[in-house]
Structure formats: structure tokens, C-alpha cells
Design a protein around this motif. Sequence first.
Motif, PDB file in Angstrom:
ATOM      1  N   ARG A   1       0.823  -1.196   0.000  1.00 40.95           N
ATOM      2  CA  ARG A   1       0.000   0.000   0.000  1.00 40.95           C
ATOM      3  C   ARG A   1       0.862   1.252   0.000  1.00 40.95           C
ATOM      4  N   ASP A   2       0.215   2.382  -0.275  1.00 39.47           N
ATOM      5  CA  ASP A   2       0.843   3.684  -0.105  1.00 39.47           C
ATOM      6  C   ASP A   2      -0.125   4.549   0.686  1.00 39.47           C
ATOM      7  N   ASP A   3       0.043   5.856   0.664  1.00 40.27           N
ATOM      8  CA  ASP A   3      -0.815   6.720   1.469  1.00 40.27           C
ATOM      9  C   ASP A   3      -2.253   6.765   0.955  1.00 40.27           C
ATOM     10  N   ALA A   4      -2.477   6.421  -0.310  1.00 43.51           N
ATOM     11  CA  ALA A   4      -3.816   6.512  -0.901  1.00 43.51           C
ATOM     12  C   ALA A   4      -4.600   5.210  -0.815  1.00 43.51           C
ATOM     13  N   GLY A   5      -3.927   4.095  -0.548  1.00 37.27           N
ATOM     14  CA  GLY A   5      -4.646   2.822  -0.480  1.00 37.27           C
ATOM     15  C   GLY A   5      -3.783   1.657  -0.888  1.00 37.27           C
ATOM     16  N   VAL A   6      -4.431   0.534  -1.166  1.00 32.73           N
ATOM     17  CA  VAL A   6      -3.733  -0.698  -1.520  1.00 32.73           C
ATOM     18  C   VAL A   6      -3.282  -0.625  -2.978  1.00 32.73           C
ATOM     19  N   THR A   7      -2.019  -0.927  -3.212  1.00 37.36           N
ATOM     20  CA  THR A   7      -1.484  -0.962  -4.579  1.00 37.36           C
ATOM     21  C   THR A   7      -1.421  -2.377  -5.137  1.00 37.36           C
ATOM     22  N   CYS A   8      -1.343  -3.383  -4.250  1.00 40.89           N
ATOM     23  CA  CYS A   8      -1.337  -4.782  -4.708  1.00 40.89           C
ATOM     24  C   CYS A   8      -1.926  -5.668  -3.623  1.00 40.89           C
ATOM     25  N   ARG A   9      -2.948  -6.460  -3.976  1.00 35.56           N
ATOM     26  CA  ARG A   9      -3.607  -7.348  -3.021  1.00 35.56           C
ATOM     27  C   ARG A   9      -2.890  -8.698  -2.926  1.00 35.56           C
ATOM     28  N   ARG A  10      -3.111  -9.347  -1.777  1.00 34.79           N
ATOM     29  CA  ARG A  10      -2.600 -10.701  -1.531  1.00 34.79           C
ATOM     30  C   ARG A  10      -1.131 -10.834  -1.917  1.00 34.79           C
ATOM     31  N   TRP A  11      -0.358  -9.918  -1.382  1.00 34.92           N
ATOM     32  CA  TRP A  11       1.104  -9.897  -1.537  1.00 34.92           C
ATOM     33  C   TRP A  11       1.513  -9.566  -2.970  1.00 34.92           C
ATOM     34  N   ASN A  12       1.126 -10.410  -3.916  1.00 38.34           N
ATOM     35  CA  ASN A  12       1.530 -10.189  -5.309  1.00 38.34           C
ATOM     36  C   ASN A  12       0.492 -10.696  -6.302  1.00 38.34           C
ATOM     37  N   TRP A  13      -0.756 -10.776  -5.859  1.00 35.11           N
ATOM     38  CA  TRP A  13      -1.800 -11.392  -6.690  1.00 35.11           C
ATOM     39  C   TRP A  13      -2.384 -10.442  -7.722  1.00 35.11           C
ATOM     40  N   ARG A  14      -2.834  -9.261  -7.290  1.00 34.90           N
ATOM     41  CA  ARG A  14      -3.501  -8.343  -8.226  1.00 34.90           C
ATOM     42  C   ARG A  14      -3.144  -6.905  -7.898  1.00 34.90           C
ATOM     43  N   GLN A  15      -2.700  -6.170  -8.935  1.00 37.52           N
ATOM     44  CA  GLN A  15      -2.326  -4.774  -8.771  1.00 37.52           C
ATOM     45  C   GLN A  15      -3.546  -3.872  -8.950  1.00 37.52           C
ATOM     46  N   CYS A  16      -3.484  -2.691  -8.339  1.00 35.33           N
ATOM     47  CA  CYS A  16      -4.586  -1.744  -8.493  1.00 35.33           C
ATOM     48  C   CYS A  16      -4.480  -1.042  -9.849  1.00 35.33           C
ATOM     49  N   THR A  17      -5.563  -0.405 -10.258  1.00 36.52           N
ATOM     50  CA  THR A  17      -5.558   0.299 -11.541  1.00 36.52           C
ATOM     51  C   THR A  17      -4.834   1.643 -11.452  1.00 36.52           C
ATOM     52  N   ARG A  18      -4.812   2.242 -10.266  1.00 39.84           N
ATOM     53  CA  ARG A  18      -4.240   3.580 -10.105  1.00 39.84           C
ATOM     54  C   ARG A  18      -2.761   3.627 -10.448  1.00 39.84           C
ATOM     55  N   THR A  19      -1.996   2.625 -10.058  1.00 41.88           N
ATOM     56  CA  THR A  19      -0.540   2.668 -10.235  1.00 41.88           C
ATOM     57  C   THR A  19      -0.032   1.731 -11.339  1.00 41.88           C
ATOM     58  N   ARG A  20      -0.927   1.172 -12.114  1.00 39.57           N
ATOM     59  CA  ARG A  20      -0.461   0.218 -13.127  1.00 39.57           C
ATOM     60  C   ARG A  20       0.387   0.913 -14.192  1.00 39.57           C
ATOM     61  N   LEU A  21       1.284   0.149 -14.811  1.00 38.03           N
ATOM     62  CA  LEU A  21       2.098   0.675 -15.902  1.00 38.03           C
ATOM     63  C   LEU A  21       1.226   0.975 -17.105  1.00 38.03           C
ATOM     64  N   THR A  22       1.548   2.041 -17.828  1.00 43.48           N
ATOM     65  CA  THR A  22       0.803   2.412 -19.027  1.00 43.48           C
ATOM     66  C   THR A  22       1.801   2.759 -20.135  1.00 43.48           C
TER      67      THR A  22
END
Length: 238
Positions: free
Chosen positions: A170-191
Motif C-alpha cells: 500500500r501507499d498513502d492513498a490505499g492498496v497498490t497490490c492485493r494478496r502480496w503479489n496477486w492483483r495490482q490496483c488500476t491507479r498505479t499500473r504501468l501504461t
Amino acid sequence: MASDSADIKAWLDTVTIDPAVHALRPDYRALVLAAEGLRPGPSDEMSEKLLVAAEEGARAWLAHTPAENHPHLAAWREAFRAFGAKPQRTRPSAEALLRRAADGLPRVDRLTDLYNAISVAHVLPLGGEDLDHYAGPARLVRATGEEDFETTAGGAGVVEHCPPGEVVWRDDAGVTCRRWNWRQCTRTRLTLATTRAVFILDALGPLGDAELTAAGDALTEALLASSPGATVAARLVR
């Protein structure tokens, strides 16, 4: 070899692993790479070459050993069970990728393809995220259940909340990746616009520090070859 950049090194120094996660898996280590000056873009000849080599290597050993029997992947399954996840339903990221190797790994974009190839070749979970979309430092914690996780469902953006105790980045805004390394959030994904990124390489006991370092070196080499002039810095977080 690109010289280290002061700002990404300073950011790396803020990455932490909460003691509650260490208590769950004392053998866990994260090799965190931060890079800037990257050249984003669609999959290309270089990323294709790395993916093909990773696929061929994976098929060779998967022909004789089920993915879940690999010592490092078996350890990750145990780690998922330790915080209540069911690895046969939500697999550690490296196992999920390896199970796709026989039919071909996904081709996403140049940067994602590079780290997926290294993940498969070195049999370790590895994720990449856009550093410019981070809010504060990255930290690995056990969720309280109140953190926001931005994802998609049915093609629309939604906000989920993790079960208390789940291991998350996580960072200050919320979770960036769930279940250690299972699923990344949309906010910080590579584009296709990402020029600064963070890459997290996850290791448990069966993967030694030398093997973890080798995976990090391979990723650094691929990033610098793909983005001449880029800067990469690394930190091993225990």
C-alpha cells in the motif's frame, strides 16, 4: 551502467515491511528497483525475445514438474494460506504466469513484458507500477479492512476493501497490490505513458539472496537495454 539518481534512491529508502508480515514469514525479502527515464511503448522485438526464451525455459521444466511442486512456488502457496488466501483459486503471480507458458505468455506492453519474462525465467513473483502515481512510500502490511483498492469489474472502475489480515502492498492513498503479489490496483499500473516505475521482486526461503540478486540484475539489464539512458537503483528490504 547508469548512475544512481538521488531522488529514486531516497524513495527506495522509505520502502518498509511491517513487523506483522515479518512475523508471518520471517524468510521474506523484497528486492525493490526504481527506474526513471524509461521509454514506454508497445511490445517490441526485444520484449518478444525475452518472453519466448522464458516460455521455452518454463516448458522444459514444467514437462517434468508441476508448477506447484517448485520449491519457491510451494513456499508461496504456504504463505498465501498463512493469511487465509486459497492459492488454488488466487495464485501467487509467478505461478499464474507459469501456468500460461505452455500456451504463450501475455503480450501487454514493453515494460510489462520485460518484467513478466524475468518473473517466469527466475520463478519469482515480480510486479511493476508507475512511480508517478504513487502517494508516499510503498509498504507491505497486513490490511485493516479499511484501505481502498481501486480495480475494475464489468469494465467499470470500482473500489474494494480487503479482508482484515490480508498481506498487501500500500501507499498513502490505499492498496497498490492485493494478496502480496496477486492483483495490482488500476491507479498505479504501468501504461504507455510510464517513464518512472518501481519493480518489486518477492523472495521466500527457497530462493536465496544470490538468486534474488541475479533476477534483479537481469531485470536491470533488460530495462537499460530497452531504455538507453535510463537510471535504475535497487534496495534489498528485509
